[in-house]
Design a protein around this motif. Sequence first.
Motif, PDB file in Angstrom:
ATOM      1  N   GLU A 320       1.027  -1.287  -0.001  1.00 21.82           N
ATOM      2  CA  GLU A 320      -0.038  -0.151   0.058  1.00 21.82           C
ATOM      3  C   GLU A 320       0.882   1.370   0.010  1.00 21.82           C
ATOM      4  O   GLU A 320       0.646   2.353  -0.887  1.00 21.82           O
ATOM      5  N   ASN A 321       1.773   1.295   0.741  1.00 27.14           N
ATOM      6  CA  ASN A 321       2.760   2.565   0.898  1.00 27.14           C
ATOM      7  C   ASN A 321       3.447   2.642  -0.448  1.00 27.14           C
ATOM      8  O   ASN A 321       3.517   3.954  -0.828  1.00 27.14           O
ATOM      9  N   SER A 322       4.137   1.747  -0.832  1.00 27.00           N
ATOM     10  CA  SER A 322       4.818   1.966  -2.077  1.00 27.00           C
ATOM     11  C   SER A 322       3.950   2.292  -3.325  1.00 27.00           C
ATOM     12  O   SER A 322       4.400   3.077  -4.187  1.00 27.00           O
ATOM     13  N   TRP A 323       2.879   1.648  -3.373  1.00 32.02           N
ATOM     14  CA  TRP A 323       2.384   1.427  -4.790  1.00 32.02           C
ATOM     15  C   TRP A 323       1.160   2.356  -4.779  1.00 32.02           C
ATOM     16  O   TRP A 323       0.534   3.163  -5.924  1.00 32.02           O
ATOM     17  N   ASN A 324       0.199   2.449  -3.783  1.00 31.31           N
ATOM     18  CA  ASN A 324      -1.005   2.978  -3.558  1.00 31.31           C
ATOM     19  C   ASN A 324      -1.087   4.263  -2.858  1.00 31.31           C
ATOM     20  O   ASN A 324      -2.066   5.010  -2.987  1.00 31.31           O
ATOM     21  N   GLY A 325      -0.117   4.597  -2.098  1.00 31.35           N
ATOM     22  CA  GLY A 325      -0.084   5.977  -1.500  1.00 31.35           C
ATOM     23  C   GLY A 325       0.077   5.913   0.049  1.00 31.35           C
ATOM     24  O   GLY A 325      -0.008   4.868   0.673  1.00 31.35           O
ATOM     25  N   THR A 326       0.618   7.065   0.546  1.00 32.51           N
ATOM     26  CA  THR A 326       0.714   6.927   1.956  1.00 32.51           C
ATOM     27  C   THR A 326      -0.345   7.093   2.755  1.00 32.51           C
ATOM     28  O   THR A 326      -1.609   7.038   2.199  1.00 32.51           O
ATOM     29  N   VAL A 327      -0.577   6.736   3.924  1.00 32.26           N
ATOM     30  CA  VAL A 327      -1.674   6.842   4.829  1.00 32.26           C
ATOM     31  C   VAL A 327      -2.369   8.316   4.829  1.00 32.26           C
ATOM     32  O   VAL A 327      -3.545   8.534   4.461  1.00 32.26           O
ATOM     33  N   LYS A 328      -1.493   9.469   4.707  1.00 28.16           N
ATOM     34  CA  LYS A 328      -2.052  10.532   4.534  1.00 28.16           C
ATOM     35  C   LYS A 328      -2.666  10.811   3.089  1.00 28.16           C
ATOM     36  O   LYS A 328      -3.617  11.633   2.958  1.00 28.16           O
ATOM     37  N   GLU A 329      -2.076  10.320   2.096  1.00 27.70           N
ATOM     38  CA  GLU A 329      -2.668  10.272   0.884  1.00 27.70           C
ATOM     39  C   GLU A 329      -3.866   9.761   0.629  1.00 27.70           C
ATOM     40  O   GLU A 329      -5.027  10.230   0.057  1.00 27.70           O
ATOM     41  N   ARG A 330      -4.075   8.514   1.274  1.00 27.56           N
ATOM     42  CA  ARG A 330      -5.332   7.778   1.095  1.00 27.56           C
ATOM     43  C   ARG A 330      -6.436   7.974   2.093  1.00 27.56           C
ATOM     44  O   ARG A 330      -7.752   8.034   1.902  1.00 27.56           O
ATOM     45  N   LEU A 331      -5.973   8.592   3.301  1.00 30.79           N
ATOM     46  CA  LEU A 331      -7.167   8.495   4.423  1.00 30.79           C
ATOM     47  C   LEU A 331      -7.189  10.151   4.832  1.00 30.79           C
ATOM     48  O   LEU A 331      -8.166  10.532   5.628  1.00 30.79           O
ATOM     49  N   GLY A 332      -6.080  10.916   4.604  1.00 27.65           N
ATOM     50  CA  GLY A 332      -6.505  12.327   4.827  1.00 27.65           C
ATOM     51  C   GLY A 332      -6.827  12.608   6.196  1.00 27.65           C
ATOM     52  O   GLY A 332      -5.979  12.010   7.340  1.00 27.65           O
ATOM     53  N   ASP A 333      -7.543  13.282   6.584  1.00 26.60           N
ATOM     54  CA  ASP A 333      -7.830  13.864   7.893  1.00 26.60           C
ATOM     55  C   ASP A 333      -8.544  12.585   8.923  1.00 26.60           C
ATOM     56  O   ASP A 333      -8.812  12.625   9.995  1.00 26.60           O
ATOM     57  N   ALA A 334      -8.709  11.523   8.234  1.00 25.28           N
ATOM     58  CA  ALA A 334      -9.351  10.440   8.894  1.00 25.28           C
ATOM     59  C   ALA A 334      -8.377   9.318   9.293  1.00 25.28           C
ATOM     60  O   ALA A 334      -8.538   8.230   9.884  1.00 25.28           O
ATOM     61  N   SER A 335      -7.006   9.776   9.150  1.00 28.20           N
ATOM     62  CA  SER A 335      -5.951   8.987   9.387  1.00 28.20           C
ATOM     63  C   SER A 335      -5.921   8.073  10.881  1.00 28.20           C
ATOM     64  O   SER A 335      -5.893   7.264  11.042  1.00 28.20           O
ATOM     65  N   GLU A 336      -6.058   9.165  11.829  1.00 27.44           N
ATOM     66  CA  GLU A 336      -5.934   8.760  13.278  1.00 27.44           C
ATOM     67  C   GLU A 336      -7.123   7.842  13.656  1.00 27.44           C
ATOM     68  O   GLU A 336      -7.335   6.781  14.330  1.00 27.44           O
ATOM     69  N   THR A 337      -8.396   8.304  12.995  1.00 27.19           N
ATOM     70  CA  THR A 337      -9.627   7.776  13.492  1.00 27.19           C
ATOM     71  C   THR A 337      -9.521   6.303  12.850  1.00 27.19           C
ATOM     72  O   THR A 337     -10.009   5.383  13.373  1.00 27.19           O
ATOM     73  N   MET A 338      -9.205   6.144  11.603  1.00 24.34           N
ATOM     74  CA  MET A 338      -8.904   4.659  11.013  1.00 24.34           C
ATOM     75  C   MET A 338      -8.016   3.773  11.508  1.00 24.34           C
ATOM     76  O   MET A 338      -8.190   2.614  11.679  1.00 24.34           O
ATOM     77  N   LEU A 339      -6.947   4.527  12.174  1.00 21.47           N
ATOM     78  CA  LEU A 339      -5.864   3.717  13.021  1.00 21.47           C
ATOM     79  C   LEU A 339      -6.518   3.189  14.256  1.00 21.47           C
ATOM     80  O   LEU A 339      -6.437   1.899  14.559  1.00 21.47           O
ATOM     81  N   ALA A 340      -7.262   4.057  15.052  1.00 19.14           N
ATOM     82  CA  ALA A 340      -7.829   3.517  16.159  1.00 19.14           C
ATOM     83  C   ALA A 340      -9.229   2.436  15.853  1.00 19.14           C
ATOM     84  O   ALA A 340      -9.210   1.186  16.466  1.00 19.14           O
ATOM     85  N   PHE A 341      -9.779   2.680  14.661  1.00 19.74           N
ATOM     86  CA  PHE A 341     -10.629   1.629  14.161  1.00 19.74           C
ATOM     87  C   PHE A 341      -9.875   0.238  14.235  1.00 19.74           C
ATOM     88  O   PHE A 341     -10.617  -0.783  14.400  1.00 19.74           O
ATOM     89  N   THR A 342      -8.943   0.178  13.487  1.00 18.86           N
ATOM     90  CA  THR A 342      -8.001  -1.153  13.237  1.00 18.86           C
ATOM     91  C   THR A 342      -7.877  -1.910  14.543  1.00 18.86           C
ATOM     92  O   THR A 342      -7.603  -3.078  14.532  1.00 18.86           O
ATOM     93  N   TYR A 343      -7.516  -1.249  15.423  1.00 15.42           N
ATOM     94  CA  TYR A 343      -7.138  -1.683  17.024  1.00 15.42           C
ATOM     95  C   TYR A 343      -8.784  -2.037  17.624  1.00 15.42           C
ATOM     96  O   TYR A 343      -8.727  -3.204  18.476  1.00 15.42           O
ATOM     97  N   ALA A 344      -9.679  -1.300  17.284  1.00 14.67           N
ATOM     98  CA  ALA A 344     -10.993  -1.655  18.038  1.00 14.67           C
ATOM     99  C   ALA A 344     -11.892  -2.943  17.546  1.00 14.67           C
ATOM    100  O   ALA A 344     -12.328  -3.481  18.065  1.00 14.67           O
ATOM    101  N   LEU A 345     -11.380  -3.131  16.030  1.00 15.78           N
ATOM    102  CA  LEU A 345     -11.879  -4.301  15.443  1.00 15.78           C
ATOM    103  C   LEU A 345     -11.579  -5.674  15.883  1.00 15.78           C
ATOM    104  O   LEU A 345     -10.467  -5.830  16.580  1.00 15.78           O
ATOM    105  N   PRO A 346     -12.457  -6.698  15.759  1.00 14.90           N
ATOM    106  CA  PRO A 346     -11.942  -7.842  15.931  1.00 14.90           C
ATOM    107  C   PRO A 346     -10.671  -8.339  14.938  1.00 14.90           C
ATOM    108  O   PRO A 346     -10.718  -7.755  13.858  1.00 14.90           O
ATOM    109  N   GLY A 347      -9.641  -9.103  15.505  1.00 16.50           N
ATOM    110  CA  GLY A 347      -8.456  -9.150  14.708  1.00 16.50           C
ATOM    111  C   GLY A 347      -7.452  -8.648  15.264  1.00 16.50           C
ATOM    112  O   GLY A 347      -7.257  -8.284  16.422  1.00 16.50           O
ATOM    113  N   MET A 348      -6.228  -8.501  14.522  1.00 22.26           N
ATOM    114  CA  MET A 348      -5.082  -8.135  14.980  1.00 22.26           C
ATOM    115  C   MET A 348      -4.473  -6.865  14.131  1.00 22.26           C
ATOM    116  O   MET A 348      -4.420  -7.008  12.930  1.00 22.26           O
TER     117      MET A 348
END
Length: 478
Positions: A320-348
Amino acid sequence: MRYFKFINLFVGLSLLFAACNQKTDDNKNETKKYEPVSNEVLGSSVIYEANIRQYSPEGTFDAFTKDIPELKKLGVKVIWLMPVYPISMKNRKATPDLSIEDIEDPEEKEKYLGSYYAISDYTAINPEFGTSEDFDELVETAHDNGMYVILDWVANHTGWDHKWIEEHPEYYHKDKAGNVTDPINPDTGESWGWTDVAHLNYENDSLWTAMKEEMVYWVKEKNIDGFRADVAGNVKTEFWNYVVPVLEKVKPVFMLAESEDKDLFYEAFDMGYNWEGHHIINEIAQGNKDVKHWDAYMAKIDTTYQKDDYLMNFITNHDENSWNGTVKERLGDASETMLAFTYALPGMPLIYSGQEYGMNKRLKFFEKDSIPKTKGEFWEVHVKLGELKNNNEALDGAKKAASYQRLSTTKDLAILAFERSKHEDRLIFIANFTNKAQEFQTDFSGNYKDYMTSEPFELKTDQILNFKPWEYKILLPK
C-alpha cells in the motif's frame, strides 16, 4: 579479632551475594520470558512489519535489533520480517517496468537492489542486512522481549538465479516451448508482470518435499515462530495443509496468509489479510462509501468465516505504501480515526515500518530508502492504543475473540458505534465516519471514561451528541 573480622567479611560477602541475586531476579522480572506461540498471546498482540532495508540508514539487522525494546512500547508481540534472503541478480527489477538489464550505466545499476520477493536461496541471509549471527541476535532479542518472529515466505516463485532453475526445472511452470515462465494470471492467461521471478509448480510432489525442508530449517535451526505466506492463495491449499503439521512437530508456529481465502483457515493458517475491509476503510475516508457498507461487510464475514478465524487489520503495509499511497494520501484527516478503528475491530492490528512515526512518504521499493525516526503525536497514539490492546480483553482478537455488537444511533449512515466485550472487560467505539460535523443520539447510556483523553464521558439516551468530522471515542466503563 580475626574471628570477628572473618564473621564481618562473611556477612558482607553474603549480603553482596544476596544483592546480586536480587538484582538478577529483578532483571528477570523486567522482561517477560519467551513462551511458545499461544492463542492467549496472539489475542492481545500488535503485529509489526519490519522492512529491514528501509528501517534505518544502515539497513541492517543490528540497527533494527536495538530498537526492539521501543517496539515493545507499541504493544508489539509479533515481528513479521519482510524477506531476509539473497535477491537474484538475473532479471532484477529496477523499476516496476524495467529490469536491471535495461540499465546501461554501471553506476546507475548499483543503486537498484531488487525486490525482496525474488529469492535466490531460501536458507541464506541477504548480506545487505548482516550475517546469520546478526539474525540470530535479532530473534533472541525479540524472544527476550516476549515477542514472536515470523518470516515472509515466498512459496509461489523463486528468483531466476535460484539453483532449482538448473537442478530441478521440473519444479517450475513452463510454456509450450518448455521454457520456465514467470507467474501467469490463471484468469487471463497473461503475465502478472512479476518478470523478476520464476513460477513454481505444485503439481510436482517433489517440490513439496524440497520446500518443506527449506521451511523446517528456519523453525528448527533459527528458532523462528512461523511465517507470513506471500500470495498464499496462489499456492495449493493442500501444500499448506501438508507442511504446517510438519512445522508444528518442531514447535508451535503462527501462520499468516496474504489472503482472505477461507479455505486456507480450515487447517493451515491462523490469520489472513483483511484486504476487503482495508479497501472499504479507504473508500469511507475518501467519501465514496458510508457506514452501511461497513455493516454489510461485517455481516458478510460473520457468515463466511468459521468462529475461530481472524484477520489482520491495517491502514498501510509495504504494498500500500509504495504503490497506492501514504496513509495521509489515502486517508487524509481520517488517518487517526481509522488507525484507532483497526485496533478496536476483531482481529490483529498491523504497524508497518515508519507508520508509528507518522511517515508521509512512499518508500522506494527497489532502492535504498529510510523511514523517519522522530517520535510525535502518531507515536503517542500508537503507544496508547497498544497498551489497550495488550491489557483489555475486550480487544481480544484471535481464536477466542471478544464479541462485536453493533450499537444503534440516529445517524447510522454517518456514525459507527459498536461494543466489544469479553469476561469482565467491555468498551464502546463511536466514530463520525464523515468529513462533516454530525449531531446524533444513541440508544445506550452509562458513565464512561474517554480512554484517549482520560476524561469522564456520560452517555444518555435523550442527549444530543456533537461529533466533529472524523471524531472518535473509545469509551471504557467507570
